[in-house]
Design a protein around this motif. Structure first.
Motif, PDB file in Angstrom:
ATOM      1  N   PRO A 141       0.848  -1.210   0.000  1.00 30.84           N
ATOM      2  CA  PRO A 141       0.000   0.000   0.000  1.00 30.84           C
ATOM      3  C   PRO A 141       0.877   1.252   0.000  1.00 30.84           C
ATOM      4  CG  PRO A 141      -0.665  -1.524   1.752  1.00 30.84           C
ATOM      5  CD  PRO A 141       0.682  -1.986   1.240  1.00 30.84           C
ATOM      6  N   MET A 142       0.521   2.211  -0.842  1.00 31.31           N
ATOM      7  CA  MET A 142       1.280   3.477  -0.906  1.00 31.31           C
ATOM      8  C   MET A 142       0.315   4.654  -0.937  1.00 31.31           C
ATOM      9  SD  MET A 142       4.432   2.960  -3.602  1.00 31.31           S
ATOM     10  CE  MET A 142       4.830   4.699  -3.535  1.00 31.31           C
ATOM     11  N   PHE A 143       0.846   5.826  -0.563  1.00 25.58           N
ATOM     12  CA  PHE A 143       0.044   7.035  -0.709  1.00 25.58           C
ATOM     13  C   PHE A 143      -0.317   7.219  -2.180  1.00 25.58           C
ATOM     14  CE2 PHE A 143       2.213   8.939   3.201  1.00 25.58           C
ATOM     15  CZ  PHE A 143       1.071   8.815   3.984  1.00 25.58           C
ATOM     16  N   HIS A 144      -1.528   7.712  -2.408  1.00 30.19           N
ATOM     17  CA  HIS A 144      -1.959   8.032  -3.769  1.00 30.19           C
ATOM     18  C   HIS A 144      -1.260   9.318  -4.209  1.00 30.19           C
ATOM     19  CE1 HIS A 144      -4.585   9.068  -7.092  1.00 30.19           C
ATOM     20  NE2 HIS A 144      -5.098   7.851  -7.018  1.00 30.19           N
ATOM     21  N   PRO A 145      -0.808   9.395  -5.473  1.00 33.40           N
ATOM     22  CA  PRO A 145      -0.136  10.637  -5.902  1.00 33.40           C
ATOM     23  C   PRO A 145      -1.007  11.886  -5.752  1.00 33.40           C
ATOM     24  CG  PRO A 145      -0.271   9.042  -7.713  1.00 33.40           C
ATOM     25  CD  PRO A 145      -0.755   8.346  -6.496  1.00 33.40           C
TER      26      PRO A 145
END
Ligand code: URA
Length: 263
Positions: A231-235
């Motif tokens: 999971p990553m931050f959304h741009p």
């Protein structure tokens, strides 16, 4: 009698609509909401005055059960033998109303079979216009982030979204919309066969992991659809919160290390 609008009046009307925030055309003709309201009130009054109601009896309510949208999606997705067939099946899927307000079905971009598959949320205005995921401002940031880690959608990244159609005014997808498109996303991952999945943002975490809270979830490897997933931050979040790019960079390094088998 037909009333012709002169050029200046037409232009003034158009400018007024733009100022009011109207920047999308949703149907060919105007909808008179006032007339709809009057018709709904009339219909309600007629129902009130119906003989069954006046006699105290209520007409028996018969539940009309249509096909279950999720079951239909599962069947359609399962029947798709490859990515082209999946795109076709999604195009034919009639149960998600978002399709009616969208210009294009946004299916994918990048290299099919690439080791990294990014799952975003839903198309925005630019994506809807071009029919490709992540081509607006958030997409440009995504490309710069990937580039800094030696990744690119021309070489080793494949991109899709939870929803293939733009929600009106970019509102968040509704739970039933996510539920009915999820079988297609799962099939998409199975057919694309990435080595690693990047789950971008809360909506994608909700769809693939059944939970939200990207600030806590980001950076920790989990499993999604049988693949290692990050999971990553959304741009789009990073555009609003540039301070979070530090964490995003850490996550990209973690992705790169995993891809190269260093961890
Ligand atoms: N945001 C997304 O999640 N996906 C897109 O395709 C564009 C913006």
């Amino acid at each position: 009698m037909e009333s012709a609008l002169d050029w200046h009046s037409a232009r003034a009307l158009l400018e007024w609509q733009l100022e009011m925030g109207v920047d999308e055309v949703l149907s060919d003709g105007p909808v008179d909401r006032f007339a709809l309201e009057v018709a709904a009130k009339q219909a309600a009054a007629e129902r009130q005055a119906s003989p069954a109601k006046r006699g105290g009896a209520t007409a028996p309510l018969r539940a009309v059960k249509g096909p279950d949208p999720v079951e239909e999606a599962v069947k359609a997705a399962r029947g798709a033998a490859d990515l082209d067939a999946l795109r076709e099946a999604m195009g034919q899927y009639a149960h998600c109303d978002l399709r009616h307000g969208a210009r294009n079905l946004v299916f994918c971009d990048g290299v099919a079979g690439a080791p990294v598959m990014i799952v975003g949320e839903a198309p925005g205005r630019d994506e809807d216009r071009q029919g490709k995921p992540f081509v607006g401002r958030a997409g440009q940031l995504l490309d710069r982030m990937l580039g800094a880690a030696g990744l690119s959608r021309d070489e080793n990244v494949y991109i899709t979204n939870v929803l293939p159609w733009r929600p009106p005014q970019n509102r968040d997808p509704k739970p039933d919309e996510i539920a009915m498109m999820l079988p297609f996303l799962k099939r998409h991952i199975a057919l694309a066969q990435p080595k690693l999945v990047v789950i971008m943002g809360n909506i994608s975490c909700q769809a693939l992991l059944g939970k939200r809270g990207i600030t806590r979830l980001r950076g920790d490897w989990v499993e999604a659809e049988g693949k290692p997933a990050l999971p990553m931050f959304h741009p789009a979040y990073l555009l609003r919160n540039p301070g979070a790019k530090r964490e995003a960079w850490k996550d990209l390094l973690s992705l790169k290390a995993r891809l190269e088998g260093r961890v």
